[in-house]
Write a protein that holds these residues in place. Structure first.
Motif, PDB file in Angstrom:
ATOM      1  N   ASN A 160       0.811  -1.188   0.118  1.00 62.20           N
ATOM      2  CA  ASN A 160       0.032   0.069   0.142  1.00 62.20           C
ATOM      3  C   ASN A 160       0.571   1.141  -0.193  1.00 62.20           C
ATOM      4  O   ASN A 160       0.601   2.130  -0.722  1.00 62.20           O
ATOM      5  N   GLY A 172      -7.452  -2.098  -5.170  1.00 63.61           N
ATOM      6  CA  GLY A 172      -7.800  -1.595  -3.820  1.00 63.61           C
ATOM      7  C   GLY A 172      -6.489  -1.666  -2.938  1.00 63.61           C
ATOM      8  O   GLY A 172      -5.486  -2.257  -3.309  1.00 63.61           O
ATOM      9  N   ASP A 199      -5.207  -1.601   1.340  1.00 63.75           N
ATOM     10  CA  ASP A 199      -5.404  -1.946   2.748  1.00 63.75           C
ATOM     11  C   ASP A 199      -4.389  -1.612   3.523  1.00 63.75           C
ATOM     12  O   ASP A 199      -3.380  -2.375   3.960  1.00 63.75           O
ATOM     13  N   LEU A 221     -10.250  -7.722  -1.535  1.00 64.67           N
ATOM     14  CA  LEU A 221      -9.855  -6.498  -2.302  1.00 64.67           C
ATOM     15  C   LEU A 221     -10.534  -6.861  -3.863  1.00 64.67           C
ATOM     16  O   LEU A 221     -11.151  -6.056  -4.393  1.00 64.67           O
ATOM     17  N   GLN A 226     -12.162  -3.344  -0.944  1.00 68.17           N
ATOM     18  CA  GLN A 226     -11.881  -3.014   0.643  1.00 68.17           C
ATOM     19  C   GLN A 226     -11.883  -4.160   1.577  1.00 68.17           C
ATOM     20  O   GLN A 226     -12.660  -5.413   1.039  1.00 68.17           O
ATOM     21  N   THR A 237     -13.999   2.811   9.717  1.00 67.94           N
ATOM     22  CA  THR A 237     -12.820   3.166   8.928  1.00 67.94           C
ATOM     23  C   THR A 237     -11.904   4.060  10.040  1.00 67.94           C
ATOM     24  O   THR A 237     -10.670   3.905  10.068  1.00 67.94           O
TER      25      THR A 237
END
Length: 525
Positions: free
Chosen positions: A158, A183, A185, A306, A311, A411
């Motif tokens: 990421n 996506g 993470d 993903l 997500q 989140t």
């Protein structure tokens, strides 16, 4: 050889090399014995690491990783990232002195006496992420990645693609493709990319079984933008927590990893990916033999999530937990320092709805024993929202079962008000046995309505040794709520009268709510 066959288990034979190694080692052993027995000690037989897994159709003196590298390298790509602007972007990661160290990693650095400026002020120290850097205007950074399917899915970190406006991948044959970020993470530092093509990309398989400590590994990546670089070493440790998040479970390897290797794969000798390289410890800016990789099991779970939704959906209980330390176990009169101690239950969460309370110790999930808070966090996160789990809980010395229906992990989780900046008040509120000055929270602006605020800490007192600071709020002493300084004193006196060696304080700070064990033997008057 078919490119799509890269994920098949590497076919090797062990008999020839074993015999060759036996002859070679026998010669070495004979030479050692030729010098005689020293001090009556007989030299043991030499055993080579990962002997059973090594390719053995060649003499020991000529063994290499070449066959594995030749097979897996086409699936490894260089990742080039472009970002617009220069706000909040570090120096280019390939420049000397770059400080591309995420804040959450700095806690890990401190364990080794390292800081952003290195030991004793030296340059460029600490664990480093090997991804993109920065500059002014159009920012370009580089990392590594690898195909996990013939239709163009690519795994990387990421932090390599975070904030990217454009991502390109380059194969070992020099072909470049624009990749889409499917996506990311951030909690596990995994990202999934997609490259459009004919569906015949070379790919490798994520291992389904964890490696053993001591197994040989081969890392392939793009250090310093060089591309196609191969290094080898062993698995040094498993289950490492480097302070980057609640789900840390890293492999530690000693294969040389440098900046730009981030997102690249580490292979076992069967050609399967056992981990994704993500961080290094570096006092000098270069490799020192300590690198960390995300285990393939974690990567596989995140990638599937993903792919399906872009997500990761994680289960959520809504409690703040901490390990049961030896001091905590002593204060709570427990036989073993094991489980996850509930320090705070957030209002409106599954934990509150299920009736969990501060002071509860979670010892198992669905009958599976958990050893600490990290293991509980990982196990709950692996479960899907909506699932009901049975928590085995130790409460007031009795074992109970608490069913909890998990919800989606938010989140962002709001932090507690810490009451920082409270005015100092001394006089008769002083509690010299702990080295604290206290005041009712209600009388201190910003401290809330519950508990007692720490207004001053004796740096040489037992409370300071346990990490208590001015602005922290003591909520409970020995399980009983406190509202004024005398409540704290009474709680300590009661614990001492009961012949307890330690007492638990439940404390709210800027890091959240936690239990702090204070040894009553530390009292100094």
């Amino acid at each position: 050889m078919s490119r799509n066959a890269l994920s098949d288990t590497t076919k090797t034979s062990s008999s020839t090399l074993r015999r060759s190694r036996s002859r070679l080692l026998a010669g070495v052993f004979t030479l050692a014995l030729a010098g005689g027995v020293v001090g009556g000690v007989v030299l043991p037989e030499i055993v080579t690491p990962a002997e059973a897994q090594l390719s053995t159709n060649q003499p020991a003196s000529t063994f290499s990783f070449a066959d594995i590298v030749e097979k897996v390298s086409p699936a490894v790509v260089s990742v080039k990232v472009k970002k617009d602007g220069d706000a909040d972007v570090a120096m280019n990661d390939d420049e000397p002195g770059a400080q591309n160290v995420p804040p959450q990693i700095e806690r890990f650095m401190r364990r080794f006496g390292l800081g952003p400026n290195g030991p004793q002020g030296g340059p460029d120290a600490g664990p480093r992420r090997g991804g993109p850097g920065g500059g002014h205007g159009r920012v370009v950074g580089q990392g590594s990645g690898f195909f996990i399917s013939a239709d163009g899915y690519v795994v990387t970190n990421n932090h390599v693609v975070d904030g990217a406006s454009e991502v390109d991948v380059t194969l070992t044959d020099g072909k470049s493709y624009t990749a889409k970020v499917v996506g990311t993470d951030p909690r596990t530092d995994v990202a999934l990319l997609k490259v459009d093509g004919k569906g015949d990309f070379p790919w490798v398989k994520l291992a389904e079984t964890a490696p053993r400590v001591g197994d040989w590994v081969v890392a392939v990546g793009n250090p310093f933008g060089l591309g196609g670089t191969v290094t080898a070493g062993i698995v040094s440790a498993r289950g490492r927590d480097i302070g980057s998040g609640p789900y840390d479970d890293f492999l530690q390897i000693d294969a040389p990893i440098n900046r730009g290797n981030s997102g690249g794969p580490t292979f076992g000798l069967n050609g399967e990916v056992i981990g994704v390289n993500t961080a290094i410890v570096s006092p000098s800016g270069g490799n020192v033999g300590i690198a960390f990789a995300i285990p393939s099991e974690t990567v596989s779970q995140v990638v599937e999530a993903l792919k399906s939704g872009g997500q990761v959906a994680r289960g959520y209980v809504g409690v703040q937990i901490q390990p049961v330390s030896d001091e905590v176990a002593e204060a709570m009169d427990l036989k073993d320092a094991q489980g996850a101690l509930v320090a705070q239950v957030q209002p409106g969460t599954p934990g509150e709805k299920a009736g969990l309370k501060p002071g509860d110790i979670v010892t198992a999930i669905d009958g599976e024993t958990i050893k600490d808070s990290r293991e509980m966090s990982r196990d709950i996160a692996r479960k899907k929202p909506g699932v009901t789990v049975k928590l085995s809980v130790l409460r007031d010395g009795k074992s109970i079962t608490v069913p909890v229906t998990l919800e989606q992990l938010p989140t962002d989780v709001a932090s507690n008000d810490t009451g920082k900046g409270a005015e100092q008040e001394k006089g008769n509120r002083d509690v010299p046995r702990l080295g604290l000055s206290l005041a009712p929270a209600k009388g201190v602006a910003g401290a809330g309505d519950l508990g007692v605020v720490i207004t001053e800490v004796d740096p040489n007192g037992p409370a300071a040794e346990r990490g208590l600071k001015a602005g922290d709020v003591i909520l409970d002493v020995a399980g009983k709520p406190v509202m004024k300084p005398s409540d704290v004193r009474d709680g300590l006196a009661a614990a001492k009268k009961d012949n307890r060696k330690a007492v638990l304080l439940r404390v709210k700070s800027e890091q959240g709510t936690r239990f702090v064990a204070i040894s009553l033997g530390d009292n100094r008057g």
